[in-house]
Motif scaffolding. Structure first.
Motif, PDB file in Angstrom:
ATOM      1  N   GLN A  80      13.655   2.325   1.179  1.00  0.00           N
ATOM      2  CA  GLN A  80      13.040   3.634   0.975  1.00  0.00           C
ATOM      3  C   GLN A  80      13.840   4.530   0.025  1.00  0.00           C
ATOM      4  N   TYR A  81      14.960   4.050  -0.477  1.00  0.00           N
ATOM      5  CA  TYR A  81      15.754   4.856  -1.394  1.00  0.00           C
ATOM      6  C   TYR A  81      15.153   4.799  -2.793  1.00  0.00           C
ATOM      7  N   THR A  82      15.225   5.915  -3.500  1.00  0.00           N
ATOM      8  CA  THR A  82      14.813   5.932  -4.901  1.00  0.00           C
ATOM      9  C   THR A  82      15.987   5.648  -5.831  1.00  0.00           C
ATOM     10  N   ASP A  83      17.198   5.767  -5.319  1.00  0.00           N
ATOM     11  CA  ASP A  83      18.405   5.496  -6.103  1.00  0.00           C
ATOM     12  C   ASP A  83      18.565   3.982  -6.258  1.00  0.00           C
ATOM     13  N   ALA A  84      18.503   3.506  -7.498  1.00  0.00           N
ATOM     14  CA  ALA A  84      18.554   2.069  -7.748  1.00  0.00           C
ATOM     15  C   ALA A  84      19.864   1.440  -7.299  1.00  0.00           C
ATOM     16  N   ASP A  85      20.934   2.227  -7.248  1.00  0.00           N
ATOM     17  CA  ASP A  85      22.220   1.675  -6.831  1.00  0.00           C
ATOM     18  C   ASP A  85      22.265   1.394  -5.336  1.00  0.00           C
ATOM     19  N   LEU A 115       7.547  -0.648   1.343  1.00  0.00           N
ATOM     20  CA  LEU A 115       6.140  -0.678   1.747  1.00  0.00           C
ATOM     21  C   LEU A 115       5.267  -1.339   0.692  1.00  0.00           C
ATOM     22  N   GLU A 116       5.793  -2.362   0.049  1.00  0.00           N
ATOM     23  CA  GLU A 116       4.990  -3.093  -0.924  1.00  0.00           C
ATOM     24  C   GLU A 116       3.935  -3.934  -0.214  1.00  0.00           C
ATOM     25  N   GLU A 117       2.857  -4.167  -0.909  1.00  0.00           N
ATOM     26  CA  GLU A 117       1.689  -4.820  -0.303  1.00  0.00           C
ATOM     27  C   GLU A 117       2.038  -6.155   0.336  1.00  0.00           C
ATOM     28  N   ALA A 118       2.963  -6.898  -0.272  1.00  0.00           N
ATOM     29  CA  ALA A 118       3.279  -8.243   0.212  1.00  0.00           C
ATOM     30  C   ALA A 118       3.868  -8.257   1.611  1.00  0.00           C
ATOM     31  N   VAL A 119       4.499  -7.153   2.027  1.00  0.00           N
ATOM     32  CA  VAL A 119       5.156  -7.149   3.342  1.00  0.00           C
ATOM     33  C   VAL A 119       4.417  -6.307   4.383  1.00  0.00           C
ATOM     34  N   MET A 120       3.368  -5.605   3.990  1.00  0.00           N
ATOM     35  CA  MET A 120       2.702  -4.709   4.929  1.00  0.00           C
ATOM     36  C   MET A 120       2.135  -5.431   6.154  1.00  0.00           C
ATOM     37  N   PRO A 121       1.480  -6.592   6.015  1.00  0.00           N
ATOM     38  CA  PRO A 121       1.001  -7.274   7.229  1.00  0.00           C
ATOM     39  C   PRO A 121       2.137  -7.679   8.164  1.00  0.00           C
ATOM     40  N   LEU A 122       3.252  -8.093   7.584  1.00  0.00           N
ATOM     41  CA  LEU A 122       4.413  -8.477   8.384  1.00  0.00           C
ATOM     42  C   LEU A 122       4.963  -7.266   9.134  1.00  0.00           C
ATOM     43  N   LEU A 123       5.078  -6.145   8.450  1.00  0.00           N
ATOM     44  CA  LEU A 123       5.600  -4.939   9.079  1.00  0.00           C
ATOM     45  C   LEU A 123       4.661  -4.432  10.168  1.00  0.00           C
ATOM     46  N   ALA A 124       3.368  -4.536   9.936  1.00  0.00           N
ATOM     47  CA  ALA A 124       2.396  -4.036  10.921  1.00  0.00           C
ATOM     48  C   ALA A 124       2.589  -4.712  12.268  1.00  0.00           C
ATOM     49  N   ASP A 125       2.980  -5.969  12.261  1.00  0.00           N
ATOM     50  CA  ASP A 125       3.187  -6.699  13.520  1.00  0.00           C
ATOM     51  C   ASP A 125       4.430  -6.227  14.267  1.00  0.00           C
ATOM     52  N   HIS A 126       5.303  -5.471  13.581  1.00  0.00           N
ATOM     53  CA  HIS A 126       6.562  -5.024  14.192  1.00  0.00           C
ATOM     54  C   HIS A 126       6.705  -3.504  14.132  1.00  0.00           C
ATOM     55  N   ARG A 127       5.606  -2.794  13.953  1.00  0.00           N
ATOM     56  CA  ARG A 127       5.713  -1.357  13.697  1.00  0.00           C
ATOM     57  C   ARG A 127       6.301  -0.578  14.864  1.00  0.00           C
ATOM     58  N   HIS A 128       6.267  -1.134  16.062  1.00  0.00           N
ATOM     59  CA  HIS A 128       6.845  -0.438  17.221  1.00  0.00           C
ATOM     60  C   HIS A 128       8.358  -0.323  17.135  1.00  0.00           C
ATOM     61  N   ARG A 129       9.002  -1.142  16.290  1.00  0.00           N
ATOM     62  CA  ARG A 129      10.462  -1.063  16.176  1.00  0.00           C
ATOM     63  C   ARG A 129      10.930  -0.688  14.772  1.00  0.00           C
ATOM     64  N   LEU A 130      10.013  -0.199  13.954  1.00  0.00           N
ATOM     65  CA  LEU A 130      10.387   0.298  12.639  1.00  0.00           C
ATOM     66  C   LEU A 130      10.920   1.720  12.755  1.00  0.00           C
ATOM     67  N   SER A 131      11.939   2.000  11.968  1.00  0.00           N
ATOM     68  CA  SER A 131      12.534   3.331  11.940  1.00  0.00           C
ATOM     69  C   SER A 131      12.608   3.809  10.503  1.00  0.00           C
ATOM     70  N   TRP A 132      12.746   5.143  10.359  1.00  0.00           N
ATOM     71  CA  TRP A 132      12.745   5.749   9.034  1.00  0.00           C
ATOM     72  C   TRP A 132      13.924   6.696   8.911  1.00  0.00           C
ATOM     73  N   ASP A 133      14.534   6.678   7.734  1.00  0.00           N
ATOM     74  CA  ASP A 133      15.757   7.443   7.503  1.00  0.00           C
ATOM     75  C   ASP A 133      15.670   8.210   6.192  1.00  0.00           C
ATOM     76  N   ALA A 134      15.796   7.518   5.073  1.00  0.00           N
ATOM     77  CA  ALA A 134      15.907   8.175   3.767  1.00  0.00           C
ATOM     78  C   ALA A 134      14.775   9.156   3.465  1.00  0.00           C
ATOM     79  N   PRO A 135      13.527   8.872   3.861  1.00  0.00           N
ATOM     80  CA  PRO A 135      12.458   9.815   3.499  1.00  0.00           C
ATOM     81  C   PRO A 135      12.372  11.030   4.410  1.00  0.00           C
TER      82      PRO A 135
END
Length: 348
Positions: A193-198, A225-245
């Motif tokens: 989720q970082y915009t900083d490329a480093d 959150l690229e399209e290729a991983v969204m179905p995979l993430l949806a199956d685990h969304r109960h344990r996803l966390s957010w920080d940088a945004p």
């Protein structure tokens, strides 16, 4: 009554100000520089820490005029905060990134809260009618090029250590198996989720699958959150966390799914009011919170520990004491849990 209502009208008197730089060579291989801001009252002082990552910004601020003329006076916490809207905190050099404005503003806001609480002879916990508790913490560290040596070295000297680890493309099946076998990993940060490329890690579906499968009980932070991983993430969304945004309620509501977990880094919120509104929102929406740090070197670290003690003491808090930032962690470094803070002020 919201959390901010409990502190907004606290009076504070500012008689003078000061700034002090500090630095540390970190285990991550860079020199961390921060600036402590002190607001002096007649008998009590309040402190905060500017965690801007650009070292030159700290050097420029050290050479800038003091803030006493702009900040001296009688205030409430709320009107002091409003006054800061009109104070130029980067008078000689524009910040390298927009986030630096939030970090420096938080340094002043947290110093003001610390001063107001100290002058009222009360603590953060008492002011918001909560009880402070001992703070569980995890150690955040990198696994450079898939080398797990630092993790094992820490476990050798501190067997009860829990970890928050940054996953990278170097995490092969063998690396994941090695780390998972420790049963000591609570949070995996994908840094998507970082915009900083480093800092940002490219989205890699194979890596995401490897991590999600290999650490079935870990909290997974900041996936891309690229399209290729969204179905995979949806199956685990109960344990996803957010920080940088996460910088306020609007950014919480902007997640692809209503979040179950959030990493709270106070400096990202800039103001006490914005931070406390987000804490209220999380409580109302049953979101589990844990504290996060920004390589603070001084009072800022104690403040994020104090917030954790009051609001989320038993979570996997990324608020380990500063000795854990060093390349080699001494055997006598504090262990989890940290004692609950006591005495007046914020994070003393």
């Amino acid at each position: 009554m919201g959390l901010y209502d409990a502190v907004a009208d606290l009076p504070l008197t500012v008689a003078d100000t000061a700034r002090t730089r500090q630095s540390l060579e970190t285990a991550a291989g860079f020199e961390r520089v921060t600036t402590t801001v002190t607001l002096h009252g007649p008998t009590v002082e309040g402190r905060g820490e500017d965690v801007t990552y650009d070292a030159d910004a700290h050097a420029a601020w050290a050479d800038a005029p003091g803030l006493a003329d702009a900040l001296t006076g009688e205030w409430t916490l709320d009107n002091f905060s409003s006054h800061l809207d009109d104070v130029d905190l980067f008078p000689t050099r524009a910040p390298p990134r927009p986030s630096a404005r939030k970090y420096r503003r938080w340094a002043l806001e947290s110093a003001a809260l610390d001063l107001a609480l100290g002058q009222a002879d009360t603590s953060l916990a008492a002011a918001v009618d909560r009880a402070a508790a001992p703070v569980e913490f995890v150690v955040s560290t990198r696994v450079p090029d898939g080398d797990t040596t630092r993790v094992h070295d820490l476990l050798d000297t501190h067997p009860d250590t829990r970890f928050k680890l940054d996953a990278t493309a170097a995490w092969t099946d063998a690396v994941v198996e090695d780390l998972a076998a420790t049963a000591a990993v609570d949070v995996i940060d994908l840094k998507g989720q970082y915009t900083d490329a480093d800092v940002r890690e490219p989205v890699d579906r194979d890596l995401y699958d490897r991590v999600l499968t290999g650490f079935p009980d870990a909290v997974i932070e900041d996936p891309g959150l690229e399209e290729a991983v969204m179905p995979l993430l949806a199956d685990h969304r109960h344990r996803l966390s957010w920080d940088a945004p996460i910088t306020g309620i609007d950014t919480i509501e902007d997640r692809p799914w209503p979040p179950d977990w959030l990493n709270i880094k106070p400096s990202r919120f800039a103001t006490v009011e914005t931070l406390f509104a987000a804490l209220d929102y999380a409580a109302a929406h049953d979101i589990t919170l844990y504290g996060g740090g920004q390589f603070e070197l001084g009072v800022g670290r104690r403040q994020i520990q104090a917030l954790a003690a009051v609001f989320y003491p038993t979570a996997p808090n990324d608020v380990a004491p500063t000795p854990y930032h060093a390349p080699t962690v001494s055997a006598d470094a504090p262990r989890s849990p940290l004692p609950a803070p006591s005495g007046p002020g914020f994070g003393r």
